[in-house]
Design a protein around this motif. Structure first.
Motif, PDB file in Angstrom:
ATOM      1  N   ILE A  87     -11.448 -39.611 -18.610  1.00  0.00           N
ATOM      2  CA  ILE A  87     -10.588 -40.936 -18.853  1.00  0.00           C
ATOM      3  C   ILE A  87      -9.391 -40.880 -19.536  1.00  0.00           C
ATOM      4  CG2 ILE A  87     -10.956 -42.757 -20.552  1.00  0.00           C
ATOM      5  CD1 ILE A  87     -14.002 -42.702 -20.303  1.00  0.00           C
ATOM      6  N   GLU A  88      -9.422 -39.790 -20.513  1.00  0.00           N
ATOM      7  CA  GLU A  88      -7.747 -39.593 -21.129  1.00  0.00           C
ATOM      8  C   GLU A  88      -6.943 -38.810 -20.116  1.00  0.00           C
ATOM      9  OE1 GLU A  88     -10.176 -40.946 -24.150  1.00  0.00           O
ATOM     10  OE2 GLU A  88     -10.457 -39.401 -22.623  1.00  0.00           O
ATOM     11  N   LEU A  89      -7.549 -37.948 -19.451  1.00  0.00           N
ATOM     12  CA  LEU A  89      -6.690 -36.970 -18.230  1.00  0.00           C
ATOM     13  C   LEU A  89      -6.147 -37.931 -17.493  1.00  0.00           C
ATOM     14  CD1 LEU A  89      -8.901 -34.015 -17.417  1.00  0.00           C
ATOM     15  CD2 LEU A  89      -6.785 -34.089 -19.062  1.00  0.00           C
ATOM     16  N   ASN A  90      -6.819 -38.997 -16.774  1.00  0.00           N
ATOM     17  CA  ASN A  90      -6.220 -40.049 -15.908  1.00  0.00           C
ATOM     18  C   ASN A  90      -4.933 -40.769 -16.497  1.00  0.00           C
ATOM     19  OD1 ASN A  90      -8.088 -39.455 -13.844  1.00  0.00           O
ATOM     20  ND2 ASN A  90      -9.385 -40.828 -14.560  1.00  0.00           N
ATOM     21  N   LYS A  91      -4.745 -40.696 -17.867  1.00  0.00           N
ATOM     22  CA  LYS A  91      -3.611 -41.570 -18.479  1.00  0.00           C
ATOM     23  C   LYS A  91      -2.558 -40.357 -18.625  1.00  0.00           C
ATOM     24  CE  LYS A  91      -7.031 -44.409 -20.536  1.00  0.00           C
ATOM     25  NZ  LYS A  91      -7.480 -44.859 -22.088  1.00  0.00           N
ATOM     26  N   VAL A  92      -2.747 -39.143 -18.860  1.00  0.00           N
ATOM     27  CA  VAL A  92      -1.740 -38.371 -19.350  1.00  0.00           C
ATOM     28  C   VAL A  92      -0.380 -38.124 -18.541  1.00  0.00           C
ATOM     29  CG1 VAL A  92      -1.102 -35.799 -19.582  1.00  0.00           C
ATOM     30  CG2 VAL A  92      -3.392 -36.946 -20.336  1.00  0.00           C
ATOM     31  N   GLU A  93      -0.432 -37.926 -17.214  1.00  0.00           N
ATOM     32  CA  GLU A  93       0.823 -38.315 -16.408  1.00  0.00           C
ATOM     33  C   GLU A  93       1.420 -39.503 -16.476  1.00  0.00           C
ATOM     34  OE1 GLU A  93      -0.384 -36.312 -12.757  1.00  0.00           O
ATOM     35  OE2 GLU A  93      -0.254 -34.434 -13.781  1.00  0.00           O
ATOM     36  N   LYS A  94       0.897 -40.622 -16.314  1.00  0.00           N
ATOM     37  CA  LYS A  94       1.192 -41.981 -16.250  1.00  0.00           C
ATOM     38  C   LYS A  94       1.986 -42.206 -17.799  1.00  0.00           C
ATOM     39  CE  LYS A  94      -2.368 -43.790 -13.841  1.00  0.00           C
ATOM     40  NZ  LYS A  94      -3.626 -44.367 -13.767  1.00  0.00           N
ATOM     41  N   ALA A  95       1.494 -41.495 -18.790  1.00  0.00           N
ATOM     42  CA  ALA A  95       2.336 -41.685 -20.246  1.00  0.00           C
ATOM     43  C   ALA A  95       3.238 -40.741 -20.279  1.00  0.00           C
ATOM     44  CB  ALA A  95       1.130 -41.652 -21.063  1.00  0.00           C
ATOM     45  N   GLY A  96       3.645 -39.888 -19.226  1.00  0.00           N
ATOM     46  CA  GLY A  96       4.816 -39.033 -19.503  1.00  0.00           C
ATOM     47  C   GLY A  96       4.549 -37.593 -19.708  1.00  0.00           C
ATOM     48  N   GLY A  97       3.105 -37.244 -19.616  1.00  0.00           N
ATOM     49  CA  GLY A  97       2.683 -35.838 -20.152  1.00  0.00           C
ATOM     50  C   GLY A  97       2.402 -35.063 -18.931  1.00  0.00           C
ATOM     51  N   LYS A  98       1.614 -33.784 -19.280  1.00  0.00           N
ATOM     52  CA  LYS A  98       1.324 -33.054 -17.895  1.00  0.00           C
ATOM     53  C   LYS A  98      -0.098 -32.594 -18.216  1.00  0.00           C
ATOM     54  CE  LYS A  98       6.011 -31.158 -17.493  1.00  0.00           C
ATOM     55  NZ  LYS A  98       6.831 -30.017 -17.578  1.00  0.00           N
ATOM     56  N   ILE A  99      -0.703 -32.211 -17.371  1.00  0.00           N
ATOM     57  CA  ILE A  99      -2.194 -31.633 -17.503  1.00  0.00           C
ATOM     58  C   ILE A  99      -2.080 -30.224 -17.320  1.00  0.00           C
ATOM     59  CG2 ILE A  99      -4.473 -31.520 -16.378  1.00  0.00           C
ATOM     60  CD1 ILE A  99      -4.194 -34.265 -15.344  1.00  0.00           C
ATOM     61  N   ILE A 100      -2.280 -29.400 -18.461  1.00  0.00           N
ATOM     62  CA  ILE A 100      -2.255 -27.924 -18.321  1.00  0.00           C
ATOM     63  C   ILE A 100      -3.310 -27.197 -17.738  1.00  0.00           C
ATOM     64  CG2 ILE A 100      -1.741 -26.001 -19.735  1.00  0.00           C
ATOM     65  CD1 ILE A 100       0.750 -27.749 -19.699  1.00  0.00           C
ATOM     66  N   ARG A 101      -4.585 -27.774 -18.345  1.00  0.00           N
ATOM     67  CA  ARG A 101      -5.829 -27.106 -17.787  1.00  0.00           C
ATOM     68  C   ARG A 101      -6.755 -28.401 -17.718  1.00  0.00           C
ATOM     69  NH1 ARG A 101      -8.172 -22.679 -21.149  1.00  0.00           N
ATOM     70  NH2 ARG A 101      -8.962 -24.354 -22.626  1.00  0.00           N
ATOM     71  N   PRO A 102      -7.390 -28.689 -16.324  1.00  0.00           N
ATOM     72  CA  PRO A 102      -8.453 -29.536 -16.190  1.00  0.00           C
ATOM     73  C   PRO A 102      -9.725 -29.631 -16.941  1.00  0.00           C
ATOM     74  CG  PRO A 102      -7.910 -28.606 -14.120  1.00  0.00           C
ATOM     75  CD  PRO A 102      -6.956 -27.717 -15.192  1.00  0.00           C
ATOM     76  N   LYS A 103     -10.502 -30.189 -17.001  1.00  0.00           N
ATOM     77  CA  LYS A 103     -11.764 -30.237 -17.626  1.00  0.00           C
ATOM     78  C   LYS A 103     -12.501 -28.987 -17.293  1.00  0.00           C
ATOM     79  CE  LYS A 103     -16.019 -32.989 -17.838  1.00  0.00           C
ATOM     80  NZ  LYS A 103     -16.585 -34.239 -17.565  1.00  0.00           N
ATOM     81  N   LEU A 104     -12.996 -28.315 -18.510  1.00  0.00           N
ATOM     82  CA  LEU A 104     -13.746 -27.051 -18.006  1.00  0.00           C
ATOM     83  C   LEU A 104     -14.871 -27.014 -19.069  1.00  0.00           C
ATOM     84  CD1 LEU A 104     -13.668 -23.855 -17.216  1.00  0.00           C
ATOM     85  CD2 LEU A 104     -12.303 -23.555 -19.297  1.00  0.00           C
ATOM     86  N   GLN A 105     -16.207 -26.493 -18.430  1.00  0.00           N
ATOM     87  CA  GLN A 105     -17.144 -26.434 -19.425  1.00  0.00           C
ATOM     88  C   GLN A 105     -17.197 -25.197 -20.170  1.00  0.00           C
ATOM     89  OE1 GLN A 105     -20.888 -26.717 -17.454  1.00  0.00           O
ATOM     90  NE2 GLN A 105     -22.082 -27.025 -19.234  1.00  0.00           N
TER      91      GLN A 105
END
Length: 127
Positions: A85-103
């Protein structure tokens, strides 16, 4: 037992941009507070909204000359219901995803993001 960590600060270079990022991604309130310090007259401080609840870790966004934002400082993990949910908002808010969801075994899931100031912060959930 008390929380081992009881306060955090996330440093900013563009204070208003950082406030907007955290508000948009996590849908939380940040409250500007006065530091009443002549020595740090250009210091800006905004406290995260859960600081009135003493059960949880509390903290603030901070702009101060003595501390600069960026990867390599303290890593803070924000609790989420479901990280995507939050990952889907990060780039729209100007941030970057460094590492996607990991168990991470029985400890749930984590992800790493970079905010608009260059700080790396974590996300953590149980699902």
């Amino acid at each position: 037992m008390k929380n081992l960590v009881n306060w955090f600060e996330i440093y900013t270079s563009d204070f208003e941009r950082a406030k907007k990022f955290y508000t948009e991604v996590f849908k939380l309130k940040l409250t500007d507070i006065s530091t009443n310090s002549d020595r740090h007259s250009n210091m800006k401080y905004a406290v995260f909204s859960n600081t009135e609840n003493k059960k949880y870790v509390n903290g603030a966004l901070v702009k101060i000359d003595e501390a600069k934002p960026g990867v390599g400082g303290t890593l803070v993990y924000f609790s989420t219901e479901e990280i995507n949910i939050e990952l889907n908002k990060v780039e729209k808010a100007g941030g970057k995803i460094i590492r996607p969801k990991l168990q991470v075994g029985d400890f749930g899931f984590i992800a790493l993001i970079e905010d608009t100031e260059g700080n790396m912060v974590g996300l953590r959930s149980m699902k």
